[in-house]
Motif scaffolding. Sequence first.
Motif, PDB file in Angstrom:
ATOM      1  N   GLU A 123       0.560  -3.518  -4.135  1.00 37.43           N
ATOM      2  CA  GLU A 123       1.097  -4.749  -4.306  1.00 37.43           C
ATOM      3  C   GLU A 123       0.555  -5.213  -2.101  1.00 37.43           C
ATOM      4  O   GLU A 123       0.636  -4.872  -1.549  1.00 37.43           O
ATOM      5  CB  GLU A 123       2.836  -4.412  -3.730  1.00 37.43           C
ATOM      6  N   ILE A 124       0.423  -6.856  -2.235  1.00 32.95           N
ATOM      7  CA  ILE A 124      -0.118  -7.057  -0.873  1.00 32.95           C
ATOM      8  C   ILE A 124       1.336  -8.164  -0.771  1.00 32.95           C
ATOM      9  O   ILE A 124       2.081  -9.076  -1.397  1.00 32.95           O
ATOM     10  CB  ILE A 124      -1.202  -8.939  -1.497  1.00 32.95           C
ATOM     11  N   SER A 125       0.689  -7.805   0.892  1.00 36.93           N
ATOM     12  CA  SER A 125       2.411  -8.325   1.522  1.00 36.93           C
ATOM     13  C   SER A 125       2.028  -9.505   2.329  1.00 36.93           C
ATOM     14  O   SER A 125       1.095  -9.542   3.058  1.00 36.93           O
ATOM     15  CB  SER A 125       2.595  -7.167   2.860  1.00 36.93           C
ATOM     16  N   MET A 168       1.149  -1.143  -0.084  1.00 38.62           N
ATOM     17  CA  MET A 168       0.347   0.201   0.204  1.00 38.62           C
ATOM     18  C   MET A 168       0.955   1.318   0.720  1.00 38.62           C
ATOM     19  O   MET A 168       2.224   1.303   0.470  1.00 38.62           O
ATOM     20  CB  MET A 168      -0.732   0.006   1.414  1.00 38.62           C
ATOM     21  N   ARG A 169       0.550   1.911  -0.569  1.00 38.95           N
ATOM     22  CA  ARG A 169       1.639   3.461  -0.920  1.00 38.95           C
ATOM     23  C   ARG A 169       0.829   4.447   0.416  1.00 38.95           C
ATOM     24  O   ARG A 169       2.051   5.294   0.572  1.00 38.95           O
ATOM     25  CB  ARG A 169       1.476   4.372  -2.463  1.00 38.95           C
ATOM     26  N   SER A 170      -0.009   4.428   0.812  1.00 35.65           N
ATOM     27  CA  SER A 170      -0.518   5.167   1.383  1.00 35.65           C
ATOM     28  C   SER A 170      -1.221   4.983   2.429  1.00 35.65           C
ATOM     29  O   SER A 170      -2.260   3.874   1.886  1.00 35.65           O
ATOM     30  CB  SER A 170      -0.511   6.582   1.187  1.00 35.65           C
ATOM     31  N   VAL A 171      -1.731   5.661   4.238  1.00 40.01           N
ATOM     32  CA  VAL A 171      -2.605   5.288   5.049  1.00 40.01           C
ATOM     33  C   VAL A 171      -3.652   5.802   4.286  1.00 40.01           C
ATOM     34  O   VAL A 171      -5.406   5.318   4.180  1.00 40.01           O
ATOM     35  CB  VAL A 171      -3.023   6.103   5.984  1.00 40.01           C
ATOM     36  N   GLY A 172      -4.202   6.727   3.303  1.00 41.40           N
ATOM     37  CA  GLY A 172      -5.370   7.041   2.689  1.00 41.40           C
ATOM     38  C   GLY A 172      -5.819   6.467   1.338  1.00 41.40           C
ATOM     39  O   GLY A 172      -7.115   5.926   0.949  1.00 41.40           O
ATOM     40  N   THR A 173      -4.856   5.317   0.676  1.00 41.51           N
ATOM     41  CA  THR A 173      -5.363   4.266  -0.005  1.00 41.51           C
ATOM     42  C   THR A 173      -6.218   2.813   0.710  1.00 41.51           C
ATOM     43  O   THR A 173      -7.109   2.540   0.082  1.00 41.51           O
ATOM     44  CB  THR A 173      -4.252   3.608  -0.680  1.00 41.51           C
ATOM     45  N   VAL A 174      -5.289   2.261   1.991  1.00 38.16           N
ATOM     46  CA  VAL A 174      -5.661   1.865   2.841  1.00 38.16           C
ATOM     47  C   VAL A 174      -7.102   1.800   3.419  1.00 38.16           C
ATOM     48  O   VAL A 174      -8.763   1.613   3.122  1.00 38.16           O
ATOM     49  CB  VAL A 174      -5.154   1.520   3.771  1.00 38.16           C
ATOM     50  N   LEU A 175      -7.215   3.370   3.204  1.00 38.35           N
ATOM     51  CA  LEU A 175      -8.479   3.589   3.696  1.00 38.35           C
ATOM     52  C   LEU A 175      -9.576   3.735   2.883  1.00 38.35           C
ATOM     53  O   LEU A 175     -10.988   3.415   2.936  1.00 38.35           O
ATOM     54  CB  LEU A 175      -8.867   5.814   4.926  1.00 38.35           C
ATOM     55  N   ALA A 176      -9.337   4.422   1.618  1.00 34.58           N
ATOM     56  CA  ALA A 176     -10.588   4.477   0.457  1.00 34.58           C
ATOM     57  C   ALA A 176     -11.337   2.588   0.026  1.00 34.58           C
ATOM     58  O   ALA A 176     -11.981   2.317  -0.330  1.00 34.58           O
ATOM     59  CB  ALA A 176      -9.386   4.578  -0.581  1.00 34.58           C
ATOM     60  N   GLY A 200      -0.952 -12.955   6.910  1.00 31.42           N
ATOM     61  CA  GLY A 200      -0.741 -14.383   7.511  1.00 31.42           C
ATOM     62  C   GLY A 200      -0.567 -13.678   8.895  1.00 31.42           C
ATOM     63  O   GLY A 200      -1.595 -14.257   9.413  1.00 31.42           O
ATOM     64  N   LEU A 201       0.187 -12.460   9.073  1.00 32.51           N
ATOM     65  CA  LEU A 201      -0.197 -12.163  10.477  1.00 32.51           C
ATOM     66  C   LEU A 201      -1.281 -11.523  10.493  1.00 32.51           C
ATOM     67  O   LEU A 201      -1.784 -11.515  12.018  1.00 32.51           O
ATOM     68  CB  LEU A 201       0.871 -11.221  10.480  1.00 32.51           C
ATOM     69  N   VAL A 202      -1.995 -10.477   9.727  1.00 33.58           N
ATOM     70  CA  VAL A 202      -2.616  -9.642  10.493  1.00 33.58           C
ATOM     71  C   VAL A 202      -4.746 -10.062   9.857  1.00 33.58           C
ATOM     72  O   VAL A 202      -5.272 -10.009  10.600  1.00 33.58           O
ATOM     73  CB  VAL A 202      -3.026  -7.642   9.285  1.00 33.58           C
ATOM     74  N   VAL A 203      -4.535 -11.044   8.560  1.00 30.56           N
ATOM     75  CA  VAL A 203      -5.310 -11.536   8.234  1.00 30.56           C
ATOM     76  C   VAL A 203      -6.512 -12.139   8.686  1.00 30.56           C
ATOM     77  O   VAL A 203      -7.502 -12.594   9.108  1.00 30.56           O
ATOM     78  CB  VAL A 203      -5.761 -10.573   6.421  1.00 30.56           C
ATOM     79  N   LEU A 204      -5.622 -13.172   8.550  1.00 30.15           N
ATOM     80  CA  LEU A 204      -5.579 -14.594   8.690  1.00 30.15           C
ATOM     81  C   LEU A 204      -6.062 -15.484   9.815  1.00 30.15           C
ATOM     82  O   LEU A 204      -7.166 -15.726   9.717  1.00 30.15           O
ATOM     83  CB  LEU A 204      -4.734 -15.990   8.360  1.00 30.15           C
ATOM     84  N   ALA A 226       1.316 -18.305  -2.141  1.00 31.23           N
ATOM     85  CA  ALA A 226       2.032 -17.749  -3.921  1.00 31.23           C
ATOM     86  C   ALA A 226       2.948 -16.127  -3.759  1.00 31.23           C
ATOM     87  O   ALA A 226       4.067 -16.750  -3.916  1.00 31.23           O
ATOM     88  CB  ALA A 226       0.992 -17.854  -4.872  1.00 31.23           C
ATOM     89  N   LEU A 227       2.128 -15.517  -3.063  1.00 29.84           N
ATOM     90  CA  LEU A 227       3.134 -14.562  -2.656  1.00 29.84           C
ATOM     91  C   LEU A 227       4.737 -15.108  -1.879  1.00 29.84           C
ATOM     92  O   LEU A 227       4.967 -13.674  -1.312  1.00 29.84           O
ATOM     93  CB  LEU A 227       2.133 -13.343  -1.887  1.00 29.84           C
ATOM     94  N   SER A 228       4.717 -15.221  -1.154  1.00 23.21           N
ATOM     95  CA  SER A 228       5.950 -16.251   0.235  1.00 23.21           C
ATOM     96  C   SER A 228       6.734 -16.138  -0.526  1.00 23.21           C
ATOM     97  O   SER A 228       7.619 -17.389  -0.670  1.00 23.21           O
ATOM     98  CB  SER A 228       5.154 -16.485   1.045  1.00 23.21           C
ATOM     99  N   ILE A 229       6.888 -17.093  -2.045  1.00 28.84           N
ATOM    100  CA  ILE A 229       7.513 -17.868  -2.697  1.00 28.84           C
ATOM    101  C   ILE A 229       8.517 -16.959  -3.228  1.00 28.84           C
ATOM    102  O   ILE A 229       8.897 -15.264  -3.647  1.00 28.84           O
ATOM    103  CB  ILE A 229       7.176 -18.110  -4.304  1.00 28.84           C
ATOM    104  N   PRO A 230      10.013 -17.368  -2.982  1.00 32.46           N
ATOM    105  CA  PRO A 230      11.375 -16.113  -3.149  1.00 32.46           C
ATOM    106  C   PRO A 230      11.225 -15.598  -4.144  1.00 32.46           C
ATOM    107  O   PRO A 230      11.155 -16.720  -4.949  1.00 32.46           O
ATOM    108  CB  PRO A 230      12.329 -17.359  -2.864  1.00 32.46           C
ATOM    109  N   VAL A 231      11.874 -14.301  -3.955  1.00 33.17           N
ATOM    110  CA  VAL A 231      11.892 -13.833  -5.481  1.00 33.17           C
ATOM    111  C   VAL A 231      13.563 -14.088  -6.098  1.00 33.17           C
ATOM    112  O   VAL A 231      14.579 -14.539  -5.443  1.00 33.17           O
ATOM    113  CB  VAL A 231      11.910 -12.268  -5.583  1.00 33.17           C
TER     114      VAL A 231
END
Length: 524
Positions: free
Chosen positions: A49-51, A1-9, A56-60, A356-361
């Motif tokens: 961009e989803i972390s 997320m780029r900013s708090v505003g994006t999250v709130l929106a 894993g830690l906040v949502v699930l 899938a997001l946790s696959i190493p780059v």
Amino acid sequence: MRSVGTVLALVVLATLVATFARRWRIPAPSLLVVAGLAVAMLPGTPEIEISPEIIGLVVLPPLLYASAEELSWRELRAVWKPVGVLSIGLVLASAAAVAAVASLVSPLSWQMAFVLGSVLASTDPVAVTALGRRLALPPKVQVLVQAESLFNDATSLVLFRVAVSVAVASAAASWGSAGGEFLLLAGGGTVIGAAVAGVVALIRRRTEDPVLETVIALVTPYAAYVLAEAAHTSGVTSVVVAGVVLGGRGDRLTNARIRLQLHAVYGTVVFLLESVVFSLIGLALPAQVQALSDGDRAWPLYALAVAATLIAVRLLWLAPLSAVVQRKGGITRMNWRVPVVLTWAGTRGVVPLAAALSIPVATNPDSPLAERPLVLVLTTSVVVATLVVQGFSLATVVRRSGIALEPDHTEREEASARCSLAHAGLGRLDEISELEAVPDVVLDRLRRGLTARLDDARDRLAESNGDGTTTESADLVYRQLRRDLIAIEAAELQHLYDEHRISDTTRRRLQRSLDLEEARLTDA
């Protein structure tokens, strides 16, 4: 997320869409994914961009915990064998089939095809619970679908770790060590989850502070998840076990007022998290597609082949399993409607996306990990496809299958239970009138209330088939005796459930009704 505003929106958007979904009786996850896709297509929409750590830690944890609390321990004991077969056997079969198909039809190497198969092998508990919440499925079918999605994490997580290690080291998989790791993940997560539930139960029995109880309830899933992950076991399994254990004992740990508050707070948290996370799935897909190379532009065909493979394998696995279960139950004519519904209910969602997001780059362009963008796109597109296609049509499939419970069935069961509760209350009231000196005005008021409940319940069943005591002191006596009668009715309700005369859904609904009345008496 780029900013708090994006999250709130995003929170505002997701809440609005989910609210309209409830009003229109549309599956909220499906509509949220579509809304996310639509917003992502608009010019000027910031890249999302989803972390995996945030998911894993906040949502699930709270979403898994809420899903596990809804499980009926009685029905879970009745279906534990097929749940075990699905949680291990079907996950392995799905991973192997997806890996084979993906390596044949797409440019993925066999290592990354194996990674894709392990990511998509298990159904998602968050999506399954959210989609099935409004379906009138028989209790055993509902518990089977939900329990499978909750308990197949350990198998898919072990497969995923093995697949990633193979892709990184390009070495053969060590299935012996994988079996040991599965036991560690599942067994360790179970032990830690049960321990957390035991400690929380001890604490909740010794407190009646609504604020403290609410904080404990919110912290419990995070504590179970973090402790299990710190011990290198399955955090998801730990949260699920803690939720199942505490969910089955919730009525005995707190009073009515606190239960109502916890229900309201957790309902709000689950609503917000589900709304945001399903919107994120739709928002993330366009940006992931843009990151693909020119050679991967046929990804929709690859995703279609993978999604079809998952559905086919699930049906081929469930059909013979259902036949065996029905034959053991003495049914000679096989019913194929149940495996069809179970197949269509096996959606993917948040957990596969987080994996899938946790696959190493990849740091080496020649490494199989360099194919990570395509794996991510295929995972997200399959998740979107199952949530949209299966999500929008699941209610129709259930309705046309004929296995859904008719509204009259639920109403008759609830009305019959209300009759039993009223009879239990009247019996206790007769005992009180004989043993204690209670003002006649109080006894008459209580008896009229219980008789009115009894008459109302009988009507529902029929449709579907002055001693000198002051008013203030009498009111106090009435509230005290009514609370005593509510305790008797709650005990009778549990007795009906233990004797398999009512479903868990009816038990929870009537218990909430008793809680509401008790809370009104306390506040009066």
